[in-house]
Every structure is written in C-alpha cells, then in structure tokens.
Write an enzyme that holds these catalytic residues in place. Structure first.
Site, mmCIF file in Angstrom:
data_model
loop_
_atom_site.group_PDB
_atom_site.id
_atom_site.type_symbol
_atom_site.label_atom_id
_atom_site.label_comp_id
_atom_site.label_asym_id
_atom_site.label_seq_id
_atom_site.Cartn_x
_atom_site.Cartn_y
_atom_site.Cartn_z
ATOM 1 N N HIS A 362 -11.577 -2.342 6.320
ATOM 2 C CA HIS A 362 -10.441 -1.912 6.225
ATOM 3 C C HIS A 362 -10.521 -0.379 5.894
ATOM 4 C CE1 HIS A 362 -7.808 -5.382 5.703
ATOM 5 N NE2 HIS A 362 -8.983 -6.182 5.007
ATOM 6 N N LYS A 553 3.268 4.690 -1.209
ATOM 7 C CA LYS A 553 2.115 3.991 -0.927
ATOM 8 C C LYS A 553 1.136 4.629 -2.058
ATOM 9 C CE LYS A 553 2.225 5.938 2.908
ATOM 10 N NZ LYS A 553 2.009 4.739 4.085
ATOM 11 N N ARG A 554 -0.089 4.112 -2.314
ATOM 12 C CA ARG A 554 -1.053 4.584 -3.240
ATOM 13 C C ARG A 554 -1.056 6.170 -3.232
ATOM 14 N NH1 ARG A 554 -6.618 4.705 -2.557
ATOM 15 N NH2 ARG A 554 -6.373 3.381 -0.666
ATOM 16 N N LYS A 559 -3.609 10.297 2.226
ATOM 17 C CA LYS A 559 -2.335 9.769 2.657
ATOM 18 C C LYS A 559 -1.211 10.885 2.514
ATOM 19 C CE LYS A 559 -3.087 4.990 0.977
ATOM 20 N NZ LYS A 559 -3.141 4.257 2.340
ATOM 21 N N THR A 661 0.252 -1.038 6.455
ATOM 22 C CA THR A 661 1.183 -2.321 6.704
ATOM 23 C C THR A 661 2.643 -1.951 6.196
ATOM 24 O OG1 THR A 661 0.528 -3.336 4.551
ATOM 25 C CG2 THR A 661 -0.476 -4.281 6.550
ATOM 26 N N LYS A 665 6.571 -2.721 7.774
ATOM 27 C CA LYS A 665 7.620 -3.156 7.214
ATOM 28 C C LYS A 665 9.059 -2.383 6.947
ATOM 29 C CE LYS A 665 4.216 -4.908 3.793
ATOM 30 N NZ LYS A 665 3.115 -4.559 2.702
#
Length: 821
Positions: A362, A553-554, A559, A661, A665
């Site tokens: 991952h 998100k985290r 990111k 993911t 969504k």
C-alpha cells in the site's frame, strides 16, 4: 426466537415486537421507550438475532459446498457505525424508520448513539471495511482478522489551533454487535529462548523454551452482505492473560508482581499503534503484529483441521491476504506451525505457505516499508527470527545461483538489511513468502515493478499483479447520501447497488434540466447539513451557495495540505491587495489527524487554523472566503463531508500516493476532482474524461528525473516567479502569526533553504492556474452539474465489488457460494 420466526421477521410488526422484547428482557426497560440509547441497543439486538441465524446458515452452506475460505489479515478495520449499514443490507431501513417514527423518534437520533469503532487510522482501515462488505455481498467465504483495540488512535481536539490527543475509548459503552467467543481462545507463546538440540535421527531440532503465554480472546462482528443472504464475520482478538499466575513468582511470595505480570499481558491490545519512537513503543507494536498473525493463523488452521485430516488440501482450501506489511510475520508463523507443531518437512511446509499467502503493498514511500531490528525480534519471537534467517539463506542461495557474480543484487534482495543495527525487511519477507504481490492502482503497481521492488519483479514477474482499490457503494452512496441514492434509483432502477457499472446509464440524463435541478438541490441540502456541523464544531458560519473545496485525509507532507494552504494564501493576498476581483464565493474545508509524534503535520493543523483566523475575521472577505478545520476526522464525519463537497482535493506529489479511496468516494457523490496524476487519479481521468476532471502538476516520471539529476532548486522558483515569492514571503513576514512572530518561519526556511522533498514550488504555479479554471467553470452551474453527474455515472470501476472480484479470480482462486434467500 426460533428460526421460523426470523425467516418471516421482515415486517414492521415483527421488528417492533423484537425491539420491545429486547427493551424489556435485554435492557430491563419499560416499553415504549423514548431514550435514544435504549432504542439503539434494542434495534441492534433485534438485528443481531436475525444475523445470528444467517451466520449459522451461511456457515452450513460453506461446509456443504466445501468453499475455499479467504482470510483478510489487517491491523485496521475502520467499520465506522454499523447500524445504518446493517439496516440497509438487511433491507430493514425503511421499516425501522417507520417503527421509530411511530414512537416520535427520528432514526438519525438513534444512529447518532453509536460510536465509530476505533479500529483504524485511515485509508487502510476504510479499504478493509469496504472489502468485507463486498466479500459478503458477492457471496464469498471471506472473513477478516484484526485486533480488538480498546482505545482507537486518539480523539482529536483543537486548542488554539493545536491538535490535542484525547483517549478514544470507543468500548467505554457496550457494543451490541460483538459476540465474545472465550471458548475459542488461542494460546500465543512469546519471548523465551532457543535451545539447540538434535532429534534421534541426528537432525537439528531447535526448542523454543521459557516462553510466556498471552491468551487471544476472539470477538466476532457480523458482516452482512447486501440482501442479507450471506453473513460473514470480522474476528477481532483481544489480549488476555493466562488463567494462572506465574507460579514461581507467586510461590516466592511476590503476589503483587504475579498480578502485575497478568495485567501487563492485557495491555497489548489496549490501543492502536503505540508510538514507536521509544523502545517500549517499538516492542509493543511488534508484539501487536505478532499477536495478530499468531491468533489468526492458529484459528485458521484449527478451522481447516475440523474438516481435513492432513494438510494436503490446505492451499486449495485456504487463501490468506496480508493487507500491507503489518501482517507479514504470517510467513514465519505459518512455517513455525507447520514445521514445529505439525512436523511437516521444511520444503513441503514452504510450498504450502507460499501458495496460501498473498501480499498487498500500500505504499511507495520507502520509510513506510516496515523494518524491525534483529535484536528486538530475537528478544520477542526468537523462533521466528531463526525461521526468517533460514528462509533468507535458502532464498539468497537461489538468487546467487542465478546471478553468481552479483553480490550487490544479493545484498539488495536479502531479507536482512546489514549494518551496525541489523534490520529485517518485512516487505521482502512478505514477497518471498507469497505467490502474489499486488499494488493498488495501475500507476502504483508499475512503480513497484520498476523501482521499489524491481529486483523481485525481474525474478518473479508472474507474481506481480494490479488490483486497483475500490469502495462499497452501499456505505458511501446508499447510506451516506440517501437522497442522491433515491434519485438514482428512481431514474435508472436500483441494480447499481450491487452492480455499480449500471450508473453508466445516468449519462443520458447529464444534460436534463429536471435531473440537473434535482441533483443540485440534493447537493445544496447536503451542504446545509455540513454547514450546521461546521457551525457547531468549528464555530464558523459558511454559505451553502459557496463552492465547497474539500481536502480531508491524514495530515502528511506528501498529501500536500501545504500546497492547498499556499493557494489559499495567494488568493487571499491577491484579493486584499486589489489584484483580483473574486467571482465565486469559496469555503475551504480541511480535516484529518496528525500522528502524535509528527511535528510538521501538527504544525500544518496550526497553520490552517491561523490562516483561517485571519481570513475569517477579515470583514472585506465576509461573503467571499472561509477556511474551516473540522476536528476528529472519522468515518461518520466523512459520511457528512463527502456528499456535500463540490471539489475534491487529491493533490499529493505524483508518485507518492499508492491509490487513494477518498478520491473515489468524492467522485461517486458528485464532486469534481482537482488532482495530480498520482495513484488512482490516473484511472479516474481515464474513466471520467479529461474534460470532467482538473489535472495539474508534474508527472511521476518528471519528478523522478529531477530527483535523479538533483536539478530542483527552490530558490530559482522563488526568484523567478512573483506569485511564489508573494506566498513564501508571507511566512517570513508573519502575516498569519502577528501575535506570535516567527511561528511559521520554519516553512520559509524549510522550503527555500533546507528541503522540499514533495515539490511544492514546481507544482504551485500549475495549481494556481487550474484553480482559476475551476473558478471560471463553477460560474456556469449547468456545465458544472453536467460534469458532476458524469463523474457519478462513470465511477463504476471504483466499486470494491470489482476489486474483490479481481482478487478472487486473479489471486485467491475462490468462487462465490450461492446462499439461500
């Protein structure tokens, strides 16, 4: 309640009778009740009655069919709240709503009584939860194994812009879904030492002695497939002590030390992911990973031997998927069980192990590929370290035989990283011990094959496959966005609930004025709901007619929350300096948790709050810009944010996000995506069409070339582009920390003079330009709505049903088992 009753239990009167029964007999409460907590428990117990019968029937069908069983090992399962999912999947949501309405209670008030299960951190756990739903819906004999954490990651609170971690004791209130199974507890040996003996034939026969015992106590949570025909389970193991004290300590008279030893065993599963910056934290995390695989594999073998007399059919009857590197000790543990406890010859045991196990990677980030110190493994699980060394010796001989003069290749592929402190490379262990290695998006898998695991791909090209991640539409559309789900079902029927590709039929409605109007009204209603949550939790009022631009998100540098903040600062400064006249009101929404020991990530949260404080208090921007941070991001909050989003921010540096993911969504719920060509964004572009997605920034290959040539010079971008200079100077000039001068000086220094490993500056100009295009596009609501509808219509590929079907066909070789009505 007998099975005949339950087979005819899907009526309003039967459900009401069941709920009244549990109010009186399980909770000892008067009926009817107006207490929402009591009603939640009574409803959950009523559903559990129905699921219990179906669990037993599902198991009987699997046994008759001799179904191949799939076991999904994961350190995380973010299952969120289960009441709504279970009601939908059993087909009882509307009935339950009517029963509650007759007592004057809104079903949403009852659902709000349930806490999110604290069983994960982020995307890894949300993906695992989606996969369980899909396995049950597709009638696969698929089961999850995880850890019964008493405390989740942490509950996030914000004080003066700073993240504060509070205990997340999600089990403080009784969970009605769990079925405790103390009769099926496992014995887990740990610590101790190895004595070197020979057997009667003179063969080496190591003995693991003086080990301590941990008891693994299982808790089962039913997993209902859509339609209620198949009910599988998620088995979570909690750590307990042996029923006996250490008798030697007890006899020495140190009763309190004997008790203390019992209690320490039970702390192993107290909390998710202890800090591994300290030795004690590293040890506990390693113990957790070992505890998971030891309990899971012992249980898997026990179940197999109930129906078999030997291990000849083991790989044909059992498939075990390791979700990331955390469960990779399964390779050593399965070998230990087969060789030590069941006396199989090494070669035979190894062939079975390899054929049974498969590994999902991952992450591309090398620092996220787990490594464990050899000396720590020797202390905690000495027999497993011995097995790992044996696996490595045999594997490296194979490599050396193929490449006799390439010692560097042998060193790179070794399971042991040599150095002053030797480390075991857990990803290497997982790959060597698996018959299949998969990435989670097309781009990610190619990067693994060409970069991270190139040597292994050359050796075993047939083992590498891609299975792009997916999400379950049952939770992330049917449950999370019921009005949109209803509109879709009214328009094209409800077959999309189990076949997301059916959404393609919405394309013909993308330009329908009536459909667009209904679609927009649903989006606005969702924005109003989120607006109330923002007002209540972040104390900021927002305009539901503004563009909701969402980055949730985290919190992590790769990111690139910082890139989003750079753009907000640029836009703010342009407006207040009179260089731009805004044409679209915008609400920027952030959410996410930072790891407690990750200083930079926690500073990002503080920066978001400070930027928000300056912008939100500027009266010139009262109806133009808002910046919001929503605390304690979790599944139930995501279910409110995602349906309300207009724009989904997926802006990680290309080549760093394995898949994502959240991006799927948002697409499913009618948000347009702005993103780099990273992870599954690449495939989303292919599906949605380039005119319906906003792509910017460098590609993974371009970044790799700049990294390889060391050609990125941040100061050159700073000197060359006034837009970049304006943004970076804001940190030097304390614009967003006037009462705390120097607070964000580190950003100025880090980006310009220390390091910018995630290439913020090379992508900033491109990002500013694409945001200008987004603002222009949003002004035409008909055009924007058409694009949003087409995103929904073309999101079919990203169902976890498709992903699980690919796992079943490509990797597990497992067939669906048709369960009864």
């Amino acid at each position: 309640m007998n099975s005949n009753y339950l087979n005819n239990a899907n009526t309003k009167s039967a459900l009401k009778t069941s709920m009244d029964y549990h109010l009186r007999c399980s909770l000892c409460k008067e009926t009817p009740s107006k207490d929402c907590r009591d009603l939640f428990l009574a409803t959950a117990f009523s559903l559990r009655d129905r699921m219990t019968e179906r669990i037993l029937e599902t198991e009987r069908i699997y046994q008759v069919a001799k179904a191949k069983r799939v076991y999904y090992l994961s350190m995380e399962f973010l299952i969120g709240r289960l009441l709504g999912d279970t009601l939908h999947n059993l087909g009882l949501f509307d009935l339950c709503r009517e029963v509650l309405e007759e007592t004057g209670i809104d079903i949403e008030e009852v659902r709000d009584q349930e806490k999110d299960a604290g069983l994960g951190n982020g995307g890894l756990g949300r993906l695992a939860a989606c996969f369980l739903d899909s396995m049950a819906t597709l009638n696969l004999a698929g089961f999850g194994y995880g850890i019964h954490y008493e405390y989740g990651l942490f509950k996030q609170e914000v004080d003066n812009g700073y993240q504060k971690e509070k205990p997340d004791n999600w089990l403080a209130e009784f969970s009605p879904w769990e079925i405790k199974r103390p009769d099926e507890k496992c014995i887990v040996p740990i610590y101790g030492r190895i004595e070197h003996f020979q057997d009667r034939a003179g063969e080496y026969n190591p003995m693991w002695l003086d080990w301590k015992v941990i008891m693994g106590i299982p808790f089962d949570i039913p997993v209902v497939g859509y339609g209620g025909k198949t009910v599988n389970w998620l088995r979570l193991y909690g750590a307990g002590s042996s029923t006996d004290f250490d008798i030697q300590i007890f006899n020495e008279g140190d009763y309190f030390r004997a008790v203390e030893q019992k209690v320490s065993s039970e702390t192993i599963t107290k909390m998710l992911y202890p800090l591994d910056t300290l030795k004690s934290g590293k040890e506990l995390r390693l113990v957790q990973e070992y505890f998971l695989v030891a309990c899971s594999l012992r249980d898997i073998v026990r179940r197999y031997l109930k129906e078999h007399d030997d291990f000849d059919d083991f790989p044909d009857s059992v498939a075990i998927q390791m979700n990331d590197t955390h469960p990779s000790l399964a390779v050593a543990e399965l070998m230990r069980l087969l060789v030590d406890e069941y006396a199989l010859p090494w070669d035979e045991a190894w062939e079975m192990t390899r054929k049974t196990l498969s590994y999902t990677n991952h992450t591309i980030l090398s620092e996220a590929l787990e490594k464990w110190p050899v000396n720590l493994l020797e202390q905690v699980i000495p027999r497993h370290l011995q097995i790992i060394y044996e696996i490595n010796a045999r594997f490296l001989k194979q490599v050396a035989d193929l490449h006799p003069d390439n010692l560097d290749l042998v060193r790179r592929m070794s399971l042991i990283e040599e150095g002053e402190n030797k480390m075991v490379r857990m990803s290497h262990l997982a790959m060597v011990g698996s018959h299949s290695i998969n990435g989670v998006s097309a781009l990610h898998t190619e990067i693994l094959k060409k970069n991270n695991f190139a040597d292994f791909h050359v050796l075993w090209p047939e083992r590498f496959v891609n299975v792009t991640n997916g999400i379950t539409q049952r939770r992330w559309l049917l449950k999370a966005n019921p009005q949109l789900a209803q509109l879709i079902s009214e328009t094209i029927g409800d077959s999309w609930i189990t076949d997301l590709g059916q959404l393609k039929r919405l394309e013909s409605y993308a330009e329908s004025e009536d459909f667009q109007d209904r679609f927009r009204r649903i989006k606005r209603t969702n924005k109003e709901v989120l607006g109330r949550i923002i007002s209540r939790t972040a104390w900021v009022s927002v305009n539901p007619d503004s563009l909701f631009d969402v980055h949730v998100k985290r919190i992590h540098e790769y990111k690139r929350q910082l890139l989003k903040i750079f753009h907000i600062i640029y836009e703010y400064l342009q407006i207040v300096r009179g260089e731009k006249t805004p044409t679209v009101a915008k609400t920027y929404i952030f959410a996410g948790k930072a790891a407690p020991g990750y200083w930079v990530a926690k500073q990002m949260i503080k920066l978001i709050h400070n930027v928000g404080q300056v912008i939100n208090s500027d009266k010139r921007l009262q109806d133009i810009l808002r910046v919001v941070f929503l605390p304690d991001y979790r599944v139930s909050l995501a279910e409110k944010i995602i349906p309300a989003a207009d724009l989904s921010e997926q802006i990680s540096m290309a080549g760093t996000e394995a898949s994502g993911t959240g991006n799927m969504k948002f697409m499913l719920n009618g948000a347009l995506t702005v993103g780099t060509l990273d992870g599954a964004n690449v495939e989303m572009l292919e599906e949605a069409g380039e005119e319906n997605i906003f792509i910017f920034g460098l590609k993974a290959g371009e970044i790799e070339e700049m990294q390889r040539g060391n050609t990125y010079r941040p100061t050159e971008y700073y000197r060359s582009y006034p837009e970049i200079r304006m943004v970076i100077d804001a940190f030097r000039d304390n614009i967003f920390c006037p009462s705390e001068p120097g607070l964000f000086q580190w950003i100025y220094s880090r980006i310009l003079h220390e390091e910018d490993p995630y290439f913020h500056l090379p992508d900033l100009l491109s990002y500013i330009r694409i945001q200008d295009k987004i603002e222009e596009e949003y002004q035409s609501q008909a055009s924007w709505t058409k694009k949003a509808i087409l995103n929904v219509a073309r999101s079919g590929k990203f169902s976890s049903d498709r992903a699980i079907s690919e796992y079943a066909g490509l990797i597990w070789k497992a067939d669906a088992v048709k369960c009864g009505e």
